[in-house]
Design a protein around this motif. Structure first.
Motif, mmCIF file in Angstrom:
data_model
loop_
_atom_site.group_PDB
_atom_site.id
_atom_site.type_symbol
_atom_site.label_atom_id
_atom_site.label_comp_id
_atom_site.label_asym_id
_atom_site.label_seq_id
_atom_site.Cartn_x
_atom_site.Cartn_y
_atom_site.Cartn_z
ATOM 1 N N VAL A 15 0.855 -1.108 0.153
ATOM 2 C CA VAL A 15 -0.071 0.031 0.051
ATOM 3 C C VAL A 15 0.943 1.064 -0.087
ATOM 4 O O VAL A 15 0.651 2.192 -0.694
ATOM 5 N N MET A 25 -5.124 5.513 -4.270
ATOM 6 C CA MET A 25 -5.859 4.821 -3.341
ATOM 7 C C MET A 25 -6.437 5.711 -2.034
ATOM 8 O O MET A 25 -6.622 5.257 -0.973
ATOM 9 N N ASP A 46 -11.436 0.480 5.575
ATOM 10 C CA ASP A 46 -10.521 0.476 4.359
ATOM 11 C C ASP A 46 -9.433 1.927 4.598
ATOM 12 O O ASP A 46 -8.237 1.842 4.495
ATOM 13 N N HIS A 50 -5.713 2.659 5.396
ATOM 14 C CA HIS A 50 -4.961 3.662 4.626
ATOM 15 C C HIS A 50 -4.127 4.498 5.427
ATOM 16 O O HIS A 50 -3.021 4.756 4.926
#
Ligand SMILES: [Zn+2]
Length: 72
Positions: A15, A25, A46, A50
């Motif tokens: 990520v 993202m 999510d 993140h």
């Protein structure tokens, strides 16, 4: 040119790499604001990942902006 290290240790590394390389993202500003209002909400899971796990500097900077305008 050095060999890119694609042996990511964890998904968080992936990520982080995506964020740094692609600037991608990030959640929409609306969802991000909703997350700061209610960080425990399942629907923002999510985003929590993140921000907290991947540590996206863009979204973290956004939180400071929200906090500054949100002082009680
Ligand atoms: Zn982000």
């Amino acid at each position: 040119m050095s060999e890119p290290d694609l042996q990511f240790r964890s998904f968080a590394d992936v990520v982080r790499w995506v964020i740094e390389e692609l600037g991608a993202m990030c959640p929409s500003p609306e969802r991000l604001a909703g997350y700061w209002e209610n960080p425990g909400a399942v629907e923002y899971r999510d985003i929590r990942y993140h921000v907290e796990e991947a540590g996206c500097p863009i979204c973290r900077a956004e939180r400071h902006a929200v906090d500054a305008g949100h002082r009680q």
